[in-house]
Design an enzyme around this catalytic site. Structure first.
Site: not given
Length: 285
Positions: A54, A98, A121
């Site tokens: 990322k 995460q 997300d």
């Protein structure tokens, strides 16, 4: 018939090039500097690898990013406090925690704590609710990536039978909603589905997200179907493989994603797309 590859790496590279130009224009013309904050708890090797991917993708496209690394022992309260600080930071447009998190931290509580305006997300209940209603929102990155892959090859979705094997909140459920929104007829399957092979073999679009190595072979695949393999499993020899037995499935499918270089690169790319969308949306408020 041998299937055409849906190469996520190639499409991802093309989209990142477009985003690079979009980010440069945002900075120059509107003084908007998209920024993503990633929060990593613990030192799980897979999570660290994802985070590195990322960061690299952000650097390439000109999106600024920072990583907040926390020990595995961090308290839930401390994590929620850090998220609140990021929610209130006007320079931060996207927040990503995460997953998975350690057992002592409630994942749902953490997802709920992220501002829906910064939920790149696409997991916050507000954004999932908008997805269900067919409203504009942040789409969960993996289903968003899969949809983009299908559309890149002009694969017809309307009126087609889509079968999703897997019902997770991250992939299975939202994937079905996205395809339904585009007028597919959607069947959800899972570990307790009876006659799974029979149902799967009727699919024009088959999305497999089971988390079981090579669980679906060519006998599950309808002639001419598009097969999307979301699984990433590491074999004993260290190589990566998906949930689909690629060699047998590719003989019947018209389109198929490889593992690796299939869905994975697209997930990160859609995260960047959501971050740019967040930056533009917050700048308008």
């Amino acid at each position: 018939m041998t299937a055409e590859l849906l190469n996520g790496r190639e499409l991802s590279d093309k989209l990142k090039e477009e985003m690079k130009q979009e980010v440069a224009a945002l900075k120059e013309q509107q003084h908007i500097h998209p920024h993503l904050t990633v929060i990593l708890v613990g030192d799980d090797p897979a999570s660290k690898s994802y985070v590195r991917g990322k960061e690299k993708a952000c650097d390439y496209t000109g999106i600024s990013s920072d990583l907040i690394e926390l020990p595995i022992s961090v308290s839930e309260q401390k994590l929620l406090q850090i998220i609140e600080e990021q929610n209130n930071n006007n320079d931060v447009h996207g927040i990503l925690v995460q997953l998975p998190l350690p057992d002592h931290i409630d994942e749902q509580k953490v997802i709920h704590a992220i501002s829906p305006l910064k939920d790149v997300d696409g997991f916050h209940p507000v954004n999932i609710g908008k997805l269900v209603n067919g409203e504009e929102t942040f789409l969960p990155c993996t289903p968003f990536g899969i949809l983009t892959m299908l559309e890149s090859k002009d694969i017809d979705i309307e009126g087609k039978h889509a079968v999703i094997i897997g019902r997770s909140n991250i992939v299975g459920k939202p994937m079905g909603l996205l395809l339904l929104e585009r007028n597919a007829t959607v069947t959800y399957c899972h570990s307790r589905t009876k006659n799974l092979r029979e149902i799967a073999s009727e699919a024009d679009i088959l999305v497999v997200a089971m988390g079981r190595q090579n669980a679906v072979d060519g006998s599950y695949v309808k002639e001419g179907a598009a097969v999307i393999d979301v699984g990433i499993n590491r074999m004993e020899n260290g190589k990566l493989t998906g949930d689909v037995d690629f060699e047998s499935a590719k003989e019947k499918a018209a389109y198929i994603t490889p593992v690796p270089r299939g869905v994975g690169p697209m997930t990160i790319t859609m995260l960047l797309k959501n971050t740019i969308k967040a930056a533009k949306g917050l700048a308008e408020k």
